[in-house]
Design an enzyme around this catalytic site. Structure first.
Site, short mmCIF file in Angstrom:
data_model
loop_
_atom_site.label_atom_id
_atom_site.label_comp_id
_atom_site.label_asym_id
_atom_site.label_seq_id
_atom_site.Cartn_x
_atom_site.Cartn_y
_atom_site.Cartn_z
N THR A 155 -25.54 -26.92 -0.56
CA THR A 155 -24.35 -27.77 -0.62
C THR A 155 -23.10 -26.93 -0.81
OG1 THR A 155 -25.62 -29.62 -1.49
CG2 THR A 155 -23.24 -29.64 -1.88
N GLY A 194 -22.27 -25.37 2.42
CA GLY A 194 -21.96 -26.45 3.34
C GLY A 194 -20.54 -26.98 3.18
N GLU A 249 -26.78 -30.44 6.97
CA GLU A 249 -28.06 -30.77 6.33
C GLU A 249 -28.16 -29.90 5.10
OE1 GLU A 249 -29.78 -33.21 7.20
OE2 GLU A 249 -29.37 -33.59 9.30
#
Length: 516
Positions: A249, A252, A269
């Site tokens: 995360t 991301g 994802e």
């Protein structure tokens, strides 16, 4: 399997996949000599050096993008069903090399052989799916408000798709993206994880010849390089309208911000913190095996790994007893050996991260029920990164429970009823996969409703781990909101166009406006 047999098998696997000679870190329709910093690839199961790869730099990246763009301009002209036929041939190539490529996944990533073979089968399956999808890139027809006019919506190829994949699924996740992108008329540039680059080279070697026969090998661009030389360039490149990123995360968020800054598209994802609700009405003969595979499979290194079990207080003791007994039967060891159920973690950093989390959990009041030790197998000669999967009693509010640790740690959390279970289930930042075990249809349907699970995947009487390629894969919240694979996920790889056609002899304007 003896050490000598394993070594012989390693060499035969590398040889069959063309990985036993000098390797390149870049492919742009042809293999480009690379001379960047050497990347040493070690097997997490043994510590053995499998290969050394000179990485690509900025110049090689530029060649890949230019070649991919040129190939895209030709590829987009082919009718989608013809693109599907070429993808079908690629799937056949994967079938022919399934055993060797599956074994390489096990060697390089550490998941057990059956999981490695299963991952390659997913790539084969998505190729098959894409062949059918190539004849179903449907648009819409709409009624115009103007007489003598027709409206429709259609989908066109997007361009180059950048695919940044993680180590834990070094073949399948790329295939979910690339097979769909190809039938949509796109080119792909793949930046694999530096922890699993051999799978990317092998996959490219298997599939690129099909496209080379068409003069379009550059549609499958591959660049193995550092984030500074390759990753950041790919994310920032305006010639690459879509970035599909699989990873943490934290990273991301950075990728999403940079791609959004140039008004590009991203498929994210990211992390999962997946929970299974086990109610008093659960069939424990189904639930226990699902929990064990979901939490121990791939040594806890799946984004869909079961990390929390929210169990009804009335059956919590029984569930814990059964889980301890089941964990005690899990055979840990060489992932290539028959009977192994749990292989190693990917590297020493993952082992250290697991141990830190266990200490933090204990400091927060969690109780260790089973496992957690670092293991030394085959004496002290293994060199592998083995741990004993563990079970802990915990509370959902603990900080360690709120974040994802990529390791086989399972938190048992007692709840009073389904209301509390759903509330705690959703009370984490992530939202990827979820499951409920219950024989009560009301409980099951409530879990699947708008007031139930807030995840992108919600299952009944089946675990959190794994997904079929026919459904769109992805999650909400800190998981990123992206969707890959089946259903209508193909739309992310195309650009939408609305068309209005005037077939009359008049020119009526919208909303009845007149300039007469």
């Amino acid at each position: 399997m003896t050490a000598a047999t394993a070594a012989r098998d390693v060499q035969s696997i590398l040889r069959e996949l063309g990985l036993d000679g000098q390797l390149s870190g870049a492919y742009a329709g042809e293999w480009i000599p690379t001379s960047g910093p050497e990347l040493e690839v070690r097997s997490p199961g043994t510590g053995e050096v499998l290969a050394r790869i000179p990485q690509a730099g900025a110049a090689e990246y530029e060649r890949c993008v230019e070649a991919a763009q040129a190939a895209f301009l030709k590829w987009r002209e082919k009718p989608a069903p013809l693109r599907g036929e070429i993808v079908r041939r690629m799937g056949e190539r994967l079938r022919a090399k399934k055993d060797a490529l599956g074994a390489l996944v096990t060697l390089e990533m550490g998941k057990i052989l059956q999981e490695g073979l299963g991952e390659v089968q997913e790539a084969i399956d998505i190729a098959d799916f894409a062949v059918g999808q190539s004849r179903m890139l449907y648009g819409l027809s709409m009624h115009s408000e103007r007489p003598g006019h027709a409206m429709r919506e259609q989908w066109h190829p997007l361009g180059i798709c950048g695919v940044i994949s993680a180590f834990n699924f070094p073949v399948a996740v790329w295939a979910w993206n690339s097979m769909i992108a190809l039938i949509c008329g796109d080119a792909c540039i793949w930046k694999p994880s530096p922890k699993a680059p051999l799978c990317a080279i092998a996959t490219t070697k298997i599939l690129a010849p099909v496209l080379e026969e068409e003069g379009l090998g550059a549609l499958l661009g591959l660049v193995i390089g550092t984030n500074e030389e390759v990753g950041e360039r790919l994310v920032a490149d305006r010639r690459v309208p879509l970035i599909s990123f699989t990873g943490s995360t934290r990273v991301g968020r950075e990728v999403a911000a940079k791609v959004a800054g140039r008004l590009g598209k991203s498929i994210l994802e990211l992390g999962g913190n997946n929970a299974m609700v086990v109610t008093e009405n659960a069939d424990l003969d189904l639930a226990i095996p699902a929990i064990v595979f979901g939490s121990v499979g791939t040594c806890g290194q799946r984004c869909t790994t079961t990390r929390r079990v929210l169990v009804a207080d009335a059956i919590a003791d029984e569930v814990e007893r059964r889980l301890v007994a089941a964990y005690d039967q899990v055979r840990i060891g060489n992932p290539l050996a028959d009977g192994t159920l749990c292989g190693p973690l990917i590297d020493s950093h993952a082992v250290e991260g697991m141990q830190r989390t266990l200490e933090e959990a204990k400091q927060e009041g969690a109780e260790l029920v089973y496992g957690g030790e670092v293991l030394s197998l085959d004496g002290d000669e293994s060199g592998g990164h083995y741990v004993k999967p563990c079970i802990m009693r915990a509370s959902n509010s603990m900080s360690v429970v709120q974040h994802e640790t990529f390791a086989p740690i399972l938190y048992l959390i007692r709840v009073a009823d389904l209301d509390e279970a759903i509330a705690q289930h959703n009370d984490v930042p992530q939202g990827l996969s979820s499951a409920i075990f219950s024989s009560d249809v009301r409980e099951a349907e409530r879990f699947l409703s708008a007031v139930g699970s807030d995840c992108g995947i919600a299952n009944v009487n089946i675990g959190t781990s794994g997904a079929e390629i026919g459904g769109a894969f992805g999650g909400e919240k800190d998981t990123g909101g992206g969707r890959e694979s089946g259903s209508d996920a193909w739309k992310a790889y195309m650009r939408r166009q609305t068309n209005t056609v005037n077939w009359s002899r008049e020119l009526p304007l919208a909303q009845g406006i007149s300039f007469g």
